[in-house]
Write a protein that holds these residues in place. Structure first.
Motif, PDB file in Angstrom:
ATOM      1  N   SER A 243       0.843  -1.199   0.000  1.00  0.00           N
ATOM      2  CA  SER A 243       0.000   0.000   0.000  1.00  0.00           C
ATOM      3  C   SER A 243       0.872   1.241   0.000  1.00  0.00           C
ATOM      4  O   SER A 243       2.059   1.190   0.317  1.00  0.00           O
ATOM      5  N   GLY A 244       0.272   2.366  -0.360  1.00  0.00           N
ATOM      6  CA  GLY A 244       1.003   3.614  -0.458  1.00  0.00           C
ATOM      7  C   GLY A 244       1.409   4.173   0.901  1.00  0.00           C
ATOM      8  O   GLY A 244       0.817   3.850   1.935  1.00  0.00           O
ATOM      9  N   TYR A 245       2.400   5.040   0.863  1.00  0.00           N
ATOM     10  CA  TYR A 245       2.956   5.653   2.076  1.00  0.00           C
ATOM     11  C   TYR A 245       2.877   7.175   1.942  1.00  0.00           C
ATOM     12  O   TYR A 245       3.089   7.713   0.861  1.00  0.00           O
ATOM     13  N   PRO A 246       2.532   7.903   3.027  1.00  0.00           N
ATOM     14  CA  PRO A 246       2.228   7.445   4.385  1.00  0.00           C
ATOM     15  C   PRO A 246       0.730   7.160   4.546  1.00  0.00           C
ATOM     16  O   PRO A 246      -0.068   7.497   3.674  1.00  0.00           O
ATOM     17  N   ASN A 247       0.378   6.545   5.681  1.00  0.00           N
ATOM     18  CA  ASN A 247      -1.024   6.319   5.984  1.00  0.00           C
ATOM     19  C   ASN A 247      -1.710   7.653   6.243  1.00  0.00           C
ATOM     20  O   ASN A 247      -1.096   8.598   6.745  1.00  0.00           O
ATOM     21  N   VAL A 248      -2.995   7.717   5.930  1.00  0.00           N
ATOM     22  CA  VAL A 248      -3.731   8.973   6.034  1.00  0.00           C
ATOM     23  C   VAL A 248      -5.216   8.644   6.203  1.00  0.00           C
ATOM     24  O   VAL A 248      -5.652   7.539   5.853  1.00  0.00           O
ATOM     25  N   ASN A 249      -6.005   9.573   6.732  1.00  0.00           N
ATOM     26  CA  ASN A 249      -7.453   9.331   6.768  1.00  0.00           C
ATOM     27  C   ASN A 249      -8.083   9.925   5.505  1.00  0.00           C
ATOM     28  O   ASN A 249      -7.465  10.716   4.785  1.00  0.00           O
ATOM     29  N   TRP A 250      -9.326   9.548   5.252  1.00  0.00           N
ATOM     30  CA  TRP A 250      -9.977   9.963   4.008  1.00  0.00           C
ATOM     31  C   TRP A 250     -10.083  11.482   3.892  1.00  0.00           C
ATOM     32  O   TRP A 250      -9.898  12.056   2.813  1.00  0.00           O
ATOM     33  N   ALA A 251     -10.406  12.152   5.007  1.00  0.00           N
ATOM     34  CA  ALA A 251     -10.565  13.610   4.962  1.00  0.00           C
ATOM     35  C   ALA A 251      -9.262  14.305   4.590  1.00  0.00           C
ATOM     36  O   ALA A 251      -9.236  15.211   3.745  1.00  0.00           O
ATOM     37  N   ASP A 252      -8.163  13.874   5.203  1.00  0.00           N
ATOM     38  CA  ASP A 252      -6.870  14.480   4.875  1.00  0.00           C
ATOM     39  C   ASP A 252      -6.434  14.131   3.448  1.00  0.00           C
ATOM     40  O   ASP A 252      -5.776  14.941   2.776  1.00  0.00           O
ATOM     41  N   PHE A 253      -6.778  12.932   3.017  1.00  0.00           N
ATOM     42  CA  PHE A 253      -6.484  12.549   1.630  1.00  0.00           C
ATOM     43  C   PHE A 253      -7.222  13.486   0.677  1.00  0.00           C
ATOM     44  O   PHE A 253      -6.645  13.992  -0.297  1.00  0.00           O
ATOM     45  N   ALA A 254      -8.491  13.741   0.977  1.00  0.00           N
ATOM     46  CA  ALA A 254      -9.273  14.651   0.144  1.00  0.00           C
ATOM     47  C   ALA A 254      -8.645  16.043   0.108  1.00  0.00           C
ATOM     48  O   ALA A 254      -8.563  16.682  -0.955  1.00  0.00           O
ATOM     49  N   ARG A 255      -8.203  16.520   1.274  1.00  0.00           N
ATOM     50  CA  ARG A 255      -7.591  17.853   1.325  1.00  0.00           C
ATOM     51  C   ARG A 255      -6.362  17.929   0.424  1.00  0.00           C
ATOM     52  O   ARG A 255      -6.144  18.926  -0.272  1.00  0.00           O
ATOM     53  N   LEU A 256      -5.537  16.875   0.448  1.00  0.00           N
ATOM     54  CA  LEU A 256      -4.338  16.867  -0.395  1.00  0.00           C
ATOM     55  C   LEU A 256      -4.694  16.809  -1.876  1.00  0.00           C
ATOM     56  O   LEU A 256      -4.006  17.410  -2.715  1.00  0.00           O
TER      57      LEU A 256
END
Length: 281
Positions: free
Chosen positions: A207-220
């Motif tokens: 899996s990709g690095y680093p781990n993140v939650n969905w909300a922070d992924f959306a922000r990025l």
């Protein structure tokens, strides 16, 4: 080489990497007919097989359990049977949904499985079928797949950004976003190594690095895409779905790097490449 799958996210990337491989879509190999999957491999006698096809409609699987069980559960075992009889490597893509999603530690490949819904249960059945044939194989569990094609979180967020300035996104589910392109590269490399060293057979995580939650992924996603969208993090309980999602999708990928030399990819770089590809479409 034979690849099951033709238009899915990983299969699309594999087509770029393996121009001489045979790609089997639903019209050439219907995974709801597991015996046909066995037969097509035995007739073609390839040097390796990658299964990049699956029933991936997580919520729909709760109702469509029979079809999901055939495609995810029975078909991989028949593919593995054919590969074992021919003495060739079989690489099968699986999922973090085979775990219960509890805790906050990354799941190791040998962690006890306890799927929360029909999708996870059928994918676990597929894993068990592959292992039962005892051939040269690698089961590669992954998570949060994204790419410039198909349906995925990145494309959904971009679509919503066209009509929304504010979005609510789940913030208590954490995992590693994984580019379909990186998964495809990993499958090809693992397949090559299994040809020369069958003792590397087993179950692995990627899996990709680093781990993140969905909300922070959306922000990025919005930052990289230059979109002005405010994201409010919400609990899973505020966004009910037919199928229960695991809160912890972290995967311990250390054995994949140790055995195959395939390290966790940086998903932010892959996201940038994905967004660039989408701009050209």
């Amino acid at each position: 080489m034979i690849v099951f799958g033709k238009t899915g996210q990983v299969a699309t990337e594999l087509r770029k990497l393996l121009p001489t491989a045979t790609f089997l879509g639903r019209e050439q190999a219907d995974l709801s007919d597991p015996a046909a999957c066995y037969a097509v491999i035995m007739a073609a006698k390839p040097d390796a097989v990658i299964n990049a096809a699956a029933y991936t409609a997580v919520d729909k699987a709760e109702e469509d359990t029979v079809l999901a069980a055939l495609i995810n559960g029975a078909a991989p075992g028949q593919m593995a049977k054919a590969c074992a009889e021919l003495g060739i490597p079989f690489v099968h893509i699986s999922t973090d949904y085979v775990f219960d999603g509890q805790g906050d530690a990354p799941f190791k490949a040998d962690h006890p499985t306890a799927p929360l819904g029909a999708y996870g249960r059928t994918k676990l059945q597929g894993e068990e079928g592959v292992r039962a044939e005892a051939g040269t194989h690698a089961i590669l569990r992954t998570s949060w797949v994204f790419s410039a094609h198909g349906n995925n979180f990145v494309k959904t967020m971009l679509r919503l950004s066209e009509t929304h300035d504010n979005l609510t996104v789940v913030a208590d589910q954490t995992g590693g976003p994984t580019s379909a392109r990186d998964i495809a590269k990993a499958c090809v490399e693992i397949s090559k190594q299994l040809k020369t060293d069958p003792t590397k057979s087993g179950t692995y995580h990627f899996s990709g690095y680093p781990n993140v939650n969905w909300a922070d992924f959306a922000r990025l996603i919005f930052v990289q895409a230059g979109k002005t969208v405010t994201v409010e993090g919400i609990p899973t309980s505020a966004y009910p779905t037919p199928a229960t999602r695991p809160c912890n999708s972290r995967l311990d990928c250390s054995m994949t790097e140790t055995i195959f030399g395939v390290a966790r990819p940086e998903w932010k770089d892959a996201l940038s490449a994905c967004l660039s590809e989408l701009e050209t479409k």
